[in-house]
Scaffold this active site. Structure first.
Site, mmCIF file in Angstrom:
data_model
loop_
_atom_site.group_PDB
_atom_site.id
_atom_site.type_symbol
_atom_site.label_atom_id
_atom_site.label_comp_id
_atom_site.label_asym_id
_atom_site.label_seq_id
_atom_site.Cartn_x
_atom_site.Cartn_y
_atom_site.Cartn_z
ATOM 1 N N HIS A 123 0.871 -1.180 0.000
ATOM 2 C CA HIS A 123 0.000 0.000 0.000
ATOM 3 C C HIS A 123 0.903 1.223 0.000
ATOM 4 C CE1 HIS A 123 -3.696 2.301 0.754
ATOM 5 N NE2 HIS A 123 -2.897 3.105 1.443
ATOM 6 N N CYS A 124 0.780 2.047 -1.032
ATOM 7 C CA CYS A 124 1.670 3.201 -1.203
ATOM 8 C C CYS A 124 0.964 4.480 -0.746
ATOM 9 C CB CYS A 124 2.087 3.324 -2.675
ATOM 10 S SG CYS A 124 3.199 4.718 -2.981
ATOM 11 N N PHE A 125 1.515 5.110 0.269
ATOM 12 C CA PHE A 125 0.941 6.353 0.766
ATOM 13 C C PHE A 125 1.285 7.531 -0.150
ATOM 14 C CE2 PHE A 125 1.289 3.579 4.464
ATOM 15 C CZ PHE A 125 0.002 3.679 4.989
#
Length: 209
Positions: free
Chosen positions: A52-54
């Protein structure tokens, strides 16, 4: 688990062999194909979950991993370009000494340090995801492989989902699987044979075939 059993029956599998193809997610109670993972930030299962890429505000997985690689490519080029451009902001002080030069160029030096480590981080990240693309792996599998159920029995020198350089890159950049609609873990016999046939041209890290 009716859906899981029916999906296993669709492939002609026994009930205890469905783990080679996937399982039912314990959070959303939906069929979870192999290499998928439930993301608690997104609240859904993501196929071929990477992370999951912020930075981009979403998960990176099967359908957008290739675009994420291009994103890293552009960001790496921009960081290097900014580092080069920043060199023109240094002031040349012919009259003062070294101490005066440092004081005059302290903001430019601080910017250079930040840009250098930013560029270094981005280039390393780009290189890592290039490695993942070539070997058909994910960040989640590389970092948590020992605790992932379907990878526990896989030999250390084997990338179980690698289909060769060309097929791996095709899947990575298009998000479409080459041979099947879902990933399938090779049988124990196939894994054993593959672990004993690692060569310079076909190994854990890449395949030229």
């Amino acid at each position: 688990h009716r859906e899981e059993i029916s999906r296993g029956a669709h492939f002609g599998l026994a009930r205890d062999d469905t783990m080679r193809y996937g399982r039912t997610c314990s959070y959303c109670d939906q069929w979870q194909p192999l290499r998928s993972k439930h993301c608690h930030d997104c609240g859904k299962c993501v196929m071929k979950f990477d992370h999951h890429c912020f930075w981009v505000g979403t998960c990176v997985g099967q359908h957008n991993h290739g675009r994420f690689w291009w994103y890293l490519t552009v960001q790496s080029v921009l960081a290097v370009w900014a580092l080069v451009l920043n060199q023109s902001s240094y002031k040349v002080n012919h009259r003062g000494g070294l101490e005066d030069w440092i004081v005059a160029n302290l903001p430019a030096m601080a910017a250079s340090i930040v840009l250098f480590f930013s560029a270094l981080f981005l280039i390393c990240l780009w290189g890592f995801h290039t490695f993942l693309a070539v070997t058909n792996q994910t960040t989640w599998e590389v970092s948590r492989g020992a605790s992932i159920t379907y990878l526990m029995a896989v030999p250390d020198n084997v990338c179980p989902f690698s289909l060769g350089l060309k097929a791996n890159l095709h899947e990575f950049f298009t998000g479409r699987l080459v041979e099947r609609p879902y990933y399938v873990l090779p049988s124990d016999l196939e894994l054993e044979v593959k672990s004993k046939t690692e060569t310079f041209w076909d190994n854990k890290y890449y395949s030229c075939y």
